[in-house]
Scaffold this motif. Sequence first.
Motif, PDB file in Angstrom:
ATOM      1  N   SER A 159       0.852  -1.189   0.000  1.00  0.00           N
ATOM      2  CA  SER A 159       0.000   0.000   0.000  1.00  0.00           C
ATOM      3  C   SER A 159       0.885   1.236   0.000  1.00  0.00           C
ATOM      4  O   SER A 159       2.042   1.195   0.410  1.00  0.00           O
ATOM      5  CB  SER A 159      -0.939   0.010   1.218  1.00  0.00           C
ATOM      6  N   MET A 160       0.335   2.345  -0.487  1.00  0.00           N
ATOM      7  CA  MET A 160       1.064   3.609  -0.544  1.00  0.00           C
ATOM      8  C   MET A 160       0.201   4.713   0.034  1.00  0.00           C
ATOM      9  O   MET A 160      -0.991   4.787  -0.239  1.00  0.00           O
ATOM     10  CB  MET A 160       1.458   3.939  -1.980  1.00  0.00           C
ATOM     11  N   ASP A 161       0.816   5.601   0.858  1.00  0.00           N
ATOM     12  CA  ASP A 161       0.060   6.677   1.473  1.00  0.00           C
ATOM     13  C   ASP A 161       0.257   7.976   0.695  1.00  0.00           C
ATOM     14  O   ASP A 161       0.926   8.019  -0.338  1.00  0.00           O
ATOM     15  CB  ASP A 161       0.447   6.845   2.947  1.00  0.00           C
ATOM     16  N   GLY A 165       4.903   7.131   0.854  1.00  0.00           N
ATOM     17  CA  GLY A 165       5.501   6.047   1.615  1.00  0.00           C
ATOM     18  C   GLY A 165       4.899   4.705   1.241  1.00  0.00           C
ATOM     19  O   GLY A 165       3.680   4.558   1.134  1.00  0.00           O
ATOM     20  N   ILE A 166       5.751   3.709   1.027  1.00  0.00           N
ATOM     21  CA  ILE A 166       5.325   2.371   0.619  1.00  0.00           C
ATOM     22  C   ILE A 166       5.447   1.437   1.811  1.00  0.00           C
ATOM     23  O   ILE A 166       6.447   1.454   2.536  1.00  0.00           O
ATOM     24  CB  ILE A 166       6.187   1.851  -0.536  1.00  0.00           C
ATOM     25  N   THR A 167       4.434   0.611   2.019  1.00  0.00           N
ATOM     26  CA  THR A 167       4.484  -0.382   3.082  1.00  0.00           C
ATOM     27  C   THR A 167       4.142  -1.755   2.536  1.00  0.00           C
ATOM     28  O   THR A 167       3.364  -1.884   1.586  1.00  0.00           O
ATOM     29  CB  THR A 167       3.510  -0.039   4.232  1.00  0.00           C
ATOM     30  N   VAL A 168       4.734  -2.777   3.134  1.00  0.00           N
ATOM     31  CA  VAL A 168       4.418  -4.169   2.848  1.00  0.00           C
ATOM     32  C   VAL A 168       3.899  -4.792   4.134  1.00  0.00           C
ATOM     33  O   VAL A 168       4.619  -4.863   5.127  1.00  0.00           O
ATOM     34  CB  VAL A 168       5.656  -4.932   2.341  1.00  0.00           C
ATOM     35  N   ARG A 169       2.621  -5.183   4.110  1.00  0.00           N
ATOM     36  CA  ARG A 169       1.961  -5.687   5.315  1.00  0.00           C
ATOM     37  C   ARG A 169       2.085  -4.691   6.466  1.00  0.00           C
ATOM     38  O   ARG A 169       2.308  -5.060   7.616  1.00  0.00           O
ATOM     39  CB  ARG A 169       2.533  -7.042   5.721  1.00  0.00           C
ATOM     40  N   GLY A 170       1.987  -3.403   6.134  1.00  0.00           N
ATOM     41  CA  GLY A 170       2.035  -2.363   7.139  1.00  0.00           C
ATOM     42  C   GLY A 170       3.428  -1.934   7.545  1.00  0.00           C
ATOM     43  O   GLY A 170       3.574  -1.004   8.335  1.00  0.00           O
ATOM     44  N   SER A 171       4.480  -2.570   7.013  1.00  0.00           N
ATOM     45  CA  SER A 171       5.855  -2.248   7.374  1.00  0.00           C
ATOM     46  C   SER A 171       6.494  -1.395   6.288  1.00  0.00           C
ATOM     47  O   SER A 171       6.478  -1.767   5.110  1.00  0.00           O
ATOM     48  CB  SER A 171       6.672  -3.524   7.576  1.00  0.00           C
ATOM     49  N   SER A 172       7.069  -0.259   6.677  1.00  0.00           N
ATOM     50  CA  SER A 172       7.691   0.633   5.700  1.00  0.00           C
ATOM     51  C   SER A 172       9.089   0.169   5.316  1.00  0.00           C
ATOM     52  O   SER A 172       9.636   0.618   4.311  1.00  0.00           O
ATOM     53  CB  SER A 172       7.759   2.054   6.268  1.00  0.00           C
ATOM     54  N   GLY A 173       9.689  -0.698   6.098  1.00  0.00           N
ATOM     55  CA  GLY A 173      11.034  -1.170   5.795  1.00  0.00           C
ATOM     56  C   GLY A 173      10.995  -2.499   5.055  1.00  0.00           C
ATOM     57  O   GLY A 173      10.435  -3.475   5.540  1.00  0.00           O
ATOM     58  N   ASP A 186      16.500   3.767   0.077  1.00  0.00           N
ATOM     59  CA  ASP A 186      15.098   4.063   0.310  1.00  0.00           C
ATOM     60  C   ASP A 186      14.283   3.571  -0.881  1.00  0.00           C
ATOM     61  O   ASP A 186      14.559   3.922  -2.033  1.00  0.00           O
ATOM     62  CB  ASP A 186      14.918   5.559   0.492  1.00  0.00           C
ATOM     63  N   ALA A 187      13.276   2.749  -0.625  1.00  0.00           N
ATOM     64  CA  ALA A 187      12.530   2.113  -1.712  1.00  0.00           C
ATOM     65  C   ALA A 187      11.868   3.128  -2.625  1.00  0.00           C
ATOM     66  O   ALA A 187      11.903   2.999  -3.846  1.00  0.00           O
ATOM     67  CB  ALA A 187      11.476   1.178  -1.118  1.00  0.00           C
ATOM     68  N   GLN A 188      11.273   4.170  -2.047  1.00  0.00           N
ATOM     69  CA  GLN A 188      10.567   5.154  -2.856  1.00  0.00           C
ATOM     70  C   GLN A 188      11.502   5.832  -3.848  1.00  0.00           C
ATOM     71  O   GLN A 188      11.164   6.079  -5.002  1.00  0.00           O
ATOM     72  CB  GLN A 188       9.924   6.203  -1.952  1.00  0.00           C
TER      73      GLN A 188
END
Length: 821
Positions: A159-161, A165-173, A186-188
């Motif tokens: 998901s992206m806010d 910011g990108i998250t995988v299962r709610g985790s940004s890292g 940094d992924a973004q």
Amino acid sequence: MNFRLFIAIFFLGVSQAAFGQKAAVTGAVVDKKDGQPLEYASVAVFKTADSSLVAGAVTDAKGAFTLEKLKPGNYHLRVLFMGYEAGYVSGINLTEGQRLSLGKVSLSRGSALLNQVNVTGERADVSSRIDKQTFRAGQFESAKGGNAIDVLKNLPSVSMDGQGGITVRGSSGFLVLINGKPVITDAQTVLSQLPANAVENIELITSPSAKYDPDGKGGIINIITKKGATDGLAVSANIMAGLPSTTDHGNKENPKRFGGDLTVNFKKNKWDVSISGNYTRNDNAGYREGDVYTKNFTSGIITRFPSNGERSFDKYNYAGRASATFTPDSNNTFSAGFFIGKRYQARLADILYNNTASDLNTGELISSTIYFNSNLQTKEGNFSLGNLDYTRRFRNQSTLTASALFESARLYGNTCNRNLGYPDMTKVLQEVRNPYENPIDGYRFKLDYSVNIGKGKLESGYQFRHDRQNGKFDYFVDPATSQPDAERFRGSAKTRNQVNSVYTQYSGRQQKLEYVAGLRYEYAARTVELSYDPEPHKLDLSNLFPSVNLLYNINEKWKTKAGYSKRIQRTNNFELNPIPEREHSETLEQGDPDLLPSFIDLAEAGPVYNFKNGSVFVTAYYQHIKNPIQRVNSVYADTILNRVFTNAEAARTFGLEAGTNLQPAKWWSLYLGGNVYNYRIKGNLEILGVSSTVNNKNWVYSLNMNTSFKLGTTWSLQANVNYLSARPTAQGEDSRFLVPNTSLKRTFMDGRMAATLQWQNMDLGMKQTQRQRITTSGRDFYTTTNYIYETDVFLLNLSFNLNKPGGKSRLPNSEFGDKEF
């Protein structure tokens, strides 16, 4: 002792190459239609006389397999792979010590998969393996002309806010790989430099094995880029142009949107060469509304400073990439790559503030001030890197791979805050500038060895990585003010990171059960040297990272998976830098040189079901996080909040994700992914020496949907929506975020050319799309900001392909520097 133990295990694996062998059978399993290798296909050999099972193996990433220690005799071979018809090779006659190569064993796609291919003309959109899920990037038409983020945000776990910011299962890292190569950035930032048109597949590895770096609490995302035709020349070109949005936020200038990319691939005999370049200008208009107050209990004053105004971005990037692979014979492969690029971003925040000071007890107004703050933040990065790889295959089908990478990046920028009078904005009340230079250099060396032992494969390896950063930060205030801690706002911060690691893992298959189990050991050293602190801040870590993945094939349609891995979320240099930056008139931002990395335990399990017109998966997962890294607020002055990085005590997440890929009719396909989880963070927070307690939890869910309609042989319509619900943070909550898109595509010249009209961020005046409110609070402050981004944007993308590309291209990407952009 642990380090010596793993060194011994590593060299024990290498020594297997010297063991004597009986007869052996080798080969490679490939897709009959396009010749692509099939990883994790099951290969078994049987006696011809009584059809008894003798040995089995699982294919590697190149589709290769080896069946060893076979006695002389007559045999036949059977190959099984989900979604494909079984393959057979008969008449295998072996003599003592013979090594028989079967070459390529081609499998035909099963009826369900063939039906899908006949309708769409493409490979399956989603596939599931023991350690990963693979998603075909081409199914997301709304990403055309964008970047890899526009593809990635459609995956069920992702998901992206509103902040990007990108998250995988709610985790940004999470760890980003480009064609299997780590990108410790940094992924973004790194994904925004990779055109969506260059992406072939995205692999989501939520329970990684020991051979991968343990970085990232959310797991691993591997981006597979496109490659040329099987043999010959392939050219792919795309151009994009867009209009300003139909909504007007009163910004000083209209955003500019245009760009293009070109990829040329050539493959002939022993050479495989790829060259690509891209330029993208993609500005974003926007607006923000804020409300803040601070309480000074000593003076008995509450200060309020609500604000509103423009928040827009000018952004562009360009890059050139080149790679070459030379295969002089079947046993040796050399590859090299080079990358050079630039990224620029200017964020303008022209904000009107209405400051008031009132009596904390009675509410009586003490003073009132209105001023205009023009805030311009610029960031630039020049990146260059090179990589060199060598792979050696031995007679017993074992492989040894050596890889080296070096990167140099020059990062610099400035934040300028100009406080002006209002309504007379010609009067400059104060100007604050924070210029900086932040060069970074890094390199990595890897050595990996794999050998088939018994019915499986043993893999072992060593890796060394090092990066250093020498940041210089300045601070100017005009007119000068009496600020006792002003010297703390300028100086230098030098960071050194060094990691040595070894791993070993074993993978194989026992009847219907596939398995991968391994262990990784790391010794990491981190040093932060500050100009105003005579003592360096050091952190040495020695850790084990176990992992195990299981997949049980119940029958041809049903299988179930389970996995566990231990991970680490390392600190980046931005989080470690304690020299404050005046990011906004109301905000200071700084890091903590003693910040600890987070350690994560990941566990997951769930079934996968394949049926005639699609597939579905459901996965339950759990994460326990020690020392979660948080960005929190505290009060610096009555009208300034201090935004700092710190560790909380612990956090945990448990949730359920599901996805399905359906084709209800020949003209209609549907992809749907969802994720729901419960997040809780608790424990003590240390914010600049002040302790507080946090205990916040809530349910969060996200939904990604993509549906396509074939309107004829050359026309297609696609709609997709990305939705992220409100979610808790250490000090508050981030609101929900919604983005719907639609695209209309027309193909020409037998599919070699396509035109796509995109309607992005659809809102139609309802004021529901591209909006996100971020709220935090503490004992002595409250802040809420509503970020409003442009909606109803129209883009036109034109693409051309000569010899349609497919497969992997090993074009390099930034490994270190992007992280600090």
